[in-house]
Design an enzyme around this catalytic site. Structure first.
Site, PDB file in Angstrom:
ATOM      1  N   ASP A   7      -4.513   2.829  -5.833  1.00 14.47           N
ATOM      2  CA  ASP A   7      -5.101   3.912  -5.053  1.00 14.47           C
ATOM      3  C   ASP A   7      -5.984   4.705  -6.021  1.00 14.47           C
ATOM      4  OD1 ASP A   7      -5.622   5.784  -3.010  1.00 14.47           O
ATOM      5  OD2 ASP A   7      -3.980   7.049  -3.687  1.00 14.47           O
ATOM      6  N   GLU A  67      -7.824  -0.096  -1.819  1.00 18.85           N
ATOM      7  CA  GLU A  67      -8.492   0.283  -0.580  1.00 18.85           C
ATOM      8  C   GLU A  67      -9.992   0.227  -0.782  1.00 18.85           C
ATOM      9  OE1 GLU A  67      -5.477   3.379   1.651  1.00 18.85           O
ATOM     10  OE2 GLU A  67      -7.397   4.096   0.956  1.00 18.85           O
ATOM     11  N   ASP A 139       0.216   9.373  -4.451  1.00 18.11           N
ATOM     12  CA  ASP A 139      -0.760   8.360  -4.871  1.00 18.11           C
ATOM     13  C   ASP A 139      -0.074   7.026  -5.156  1.00 18.11           C
ATOM     14  OD1 ASP A 139      -3.177   9.996  -4.808  1.00 18.11           O
ATOM     15  OD2 ASP A 139      -2.248  11.091  -6.448  1.00 18.11           O
TER      16      ASP A 139
END
Length: 158
Positions: A7, A67, A139
């Site tokens: 992340d 992502e 996170d």
């Protein structure tokens, strides 16, 4: 197979490592790589890259997942996210890792069952999927969700 979920963020990059054996997923480790906001940008990016390189060296993942980048309303935030992401991808590339990219909605759908899930729902599902795992923070939770989604999605048409 060991999968590293990421992340990326300049302020704090989350990471999570899982083992995938068929349909079974096991938590290996997770953490966060914070960078001090007053540190010069080049040093912050170097800290992210070296911190992630240490995680990769310790856990020897077969691949990584992150992502896809999203555009914020604030262009400066988007730029900082892109720079942090570049440092993270460089660390993965230097280690010879393939990095699979997944849209945030797809990650949420793979973990929770709906692409509109909020962070609380994702974290609740992580507690079910990874029982007993101590998660280092939001996170790290996001990174574990990316790793789990990648375990479900890798090699499948989207």
């Amino acid at each position: 197979m060991i999968v590293l979920g990421l992340d990326p963020s300049l302020s704090c990059t989350g990471w999570g490592v899982i083992r995938v054996e068929g349909s079974r997923i096991t938590h290996i480790a997770n953490g966060q790589l914070p960078t001090p906001p007053k540190m010069p940008m080049a040093q912050r990016l170097a800290k992210l890259q070296s911190g992630l390189a240490a995680v990769i060296a310790e856990h020897a993942p077969a691949r990584a997942a992150a992502e896809e980048i999203f555009v914020n309303k604030n262009p400066q935030s988007t730029l900082k996210l892109a720079q942090a992401r570049g440092a993270v991808l460089a660390a993965c590339g230097a280690a010879g890792l393939t990095v699979n990219e997944h849209a945030a909605r797809l990650v949420k759908k793979a973990v929770v069952g709906t692409g509109a899930a909020d962070k609380t729902q994702v974290q609740a599902m992580l507690a079910v999927l990874l029982p007993g795992a101590k998660i280092a923070g939001a996170d790290a939770a996001d990174a574990l969700a990316v790793a789990i989604a990648d375990a479900h999605l890798a090699g499948r048409p989207r």
